[in-house]
Motif scaffolding. Structure first.
Motif, PDB file in Angstrom:
ATOM      1  N   ASN A 113     -16.359  20.613 -23.872  1.00 54.82           N
ATOM      2  CA  ASN A 113     -15.641  19.919 -22.609  1.00 54.82           C
ATOM      3  C   ASN A 113     -16.093  20.689 -21.228  1.00 54.82           C
ATOM      4  N   GLY A 116     -19.743  19.508 -20.424  1.00 54.64           N
ATOM      5  CA  GLY A 116     -19.714  18.168 -20.100  1.00 54.64           C
ATOM      6  C   GLY A 116     -19.367  17.980 -18.807  1.00 54.64           C
ATOM      7  N   HIS A 117     -18.353  18.803 -18.139  1.00 52.50           N
ATOM      8  CA  HIS A 117     -18.187  18.761 -16.891  1.00 52.50           C
ATOM      9  C   HIS A 117     -19.432  19.228 -15.939  1.00 52.50           C
ATOM     10  N   TYR A 119     -22.572  19.449 -16.829  1.00 52.95           N
ATOM     11  CA  TYR A 119     -23.639  18.523 -16.921  1.00 52.95           C
ATOM     12  C   TYR A 119     -23.611  17.174 -15.881  1.00 52.95           C
ATOM     13  N   PHE A 296     -13.962  14.908 -25.003  1.00 51.07           N
ATOM     14  CA  PHE A 296     -15.338  15.186 -24.590  1.00 51.07           C
ATOM     15  C   PHE A 296     -16.286  13.945 -24.295  1.00 51.07           C
ATOM     16  N   PRO A 297     -16.305  12.928 -25.002  1.00 52.10           N
ATOM     17  CA  PRO A 297     -17.185  11.984 -24.529  1.00 52.10           C
ATOM     18  C   PRO A 297     -16.515  10.823 -23.192  1.00 52.10           C
ATOM     19  N   ILE A 299     -15.529  12.210 -20.868  1.00 48.81           N
ATOM     20  CA  ILE A 299     -15.995  12.949 -19.378  1.00 48.81           C
ATOM     21  C   ILE A 299     -17.070  12.170 -18.828  1.00 48.81           C
ATOM     22  N   PHE A 300     -17.846  11.641 -19.715  1.00 45.53           N
ATOM     23  CA  PHE A 300     -19.155  10.876 -19.452  1.00 45.53           C
ATOM     24  C   PHE A 300     -18.810   9.667 -19.068  1.00 45.53           C
TER      25      PHE A 300
END
Length: 326
Positions: A113, A116-117, A119, A296-297, A299-300
């Motif tokens: 996670n 993810g942030h 990226y 996690f997903p 975030i995108f």
């Protein structure tokens, strides 16, 4: 995501709940025997430390904590042999350590996670001009999020008094960051520009709330888990309601706000994992770790909405082009 603060807080609720396993007489007998055999004298402790693997040393598994871990699994084996229900120990399910990491799945997904942030904020920097409203605000939010997931990773890797507090406090900061973002977006961003007085007021008020909350809990004789949970859930509810109340009336003109709503609904559904806790699958994947995997997903999707909103504010005429930014 700005609304996920209240769910991040739930990650540490099990720690505050009294567990049965460590109060089990069988567990206490195994623990007493281990302490007597390996930790009862300075020479025995020194021998343990000399033979301790590097991974356990780095994560500060001392003789007493190692005995607790060993006694836990001996108790689990006894419970399984008698077909009895698996119990929690010190507020946690039994987990198999990997390189000394106490809860490997939750630690891994927390780290994921955080990345993810990292990226997505780099992606936002590439696509959004610095002059766009909310550009720097989302950098503040991203920094707070990365910090929170860092401590979530550390806490799940090794539960100590320090890492537990840092996990709680950083989760609370993430909670407040969501309110900070929606207050700036809904109150400070205006047609004539950004009202910096509103931004400053939001920082001061929320910063004061954070300082008072952390100071109270840190200076208390005992950490008040109940108070911490109530405060976070109250602010989390405010945050979610505020975001939804602002997004819904604006969806027609700003279709990308649907992504924000999707994140909120998805996060609500993921919360069911926390309410339906169960012993870890393969002694690794519990409900909480799966919840971390589920965030996690999102975030995108959340940053996709942030990018589209920044671009729309910067150049409103490009809304059709950027309405579906991914």
């Amino acid at each position: 995501m700005a609304h996920l603060h209240m769910f991040l807080i739930l990650c540490t609720i099990p720690v505050a709940i009294a567990s049965i396993g460590d109060g089990n007489q069988v567990f206490q007998e195994f623990l007493k025997g281990c302490r007597s055999k390996y930790c009862s004298t300075d020479s025995l402790v020194k021998k343990f430390e000399q033979n301790r693997p590097v991974s356990l040393s780095l994560l500060r598994w001392d003789c007493d904590s190692e005995c607790k871990y060993s006694a836990m699994w001996q108790t689990v084996e006894r419970l399984q042999a008698k077909n009895l229900k698996i119990q929690q120990f010190y507020g946690k399910w039994p987990f198999i350590r990997i390189f000394g990491i106490q809860e490997p799945a939750s630690a891994f997904f927390s780290l994921l996670n955080g990345f993810g942030h990292v990226y997505m904020i780099l992606k936002l920097r590439k696509q959004v001009p610095r002059s766009a409203p909310m550009f720097y605000a989302w950098h503040v939010y991203s920094a707070i999020s990365i910090h929170a997931w860092f401590w979530s990773t550390v806490f799940h890797a090794r539960d100590t008094t320090l890492t537990e507090k840092m996990d709680y406090f950083s989760a609370f900061s993430l909670n407040l960051s969501g309110i900070l973002m929606i207050s700036i977006r809904s109150l400070a961003i205006q047609e004539k520009g950004t009202n910096l007085w509103v931004v400053a007021a939001a920082f001061i008020v929320l910063g004061t709330i954070f300082w008072r909350h952390v100071s109270f809990l840190n200076n208390a004789k005992r950490f008040d888990y109940g108070y911490n949970m109530k405060v976070n859930l109250a602010l989390g509810l405010l945050n979610s309601i505020w975001w939804v109340a602002w997004c819904l009336p604006n969806i027609y003109r700003k279709p990308y706000l649907k992504k924000a709503i999707i994140c909120i609904v998805a996060a609500d559904l993921l919360l069911l994992l926390e309410l339906g806790d169960f012993p870890p699958l393969f002694w690794t994947f519990d409900a909480h770790s799966l919840w971390h995997a589920g965030t996690f997903p999102l975030i995108f999707v959340w940053y996709s909405h942030c990018i589209a909103d920044c671009l729309r504010l910067h150049q409103p005429q490009f809304l059709p082009k950027y309405g579906n930014v991914t």
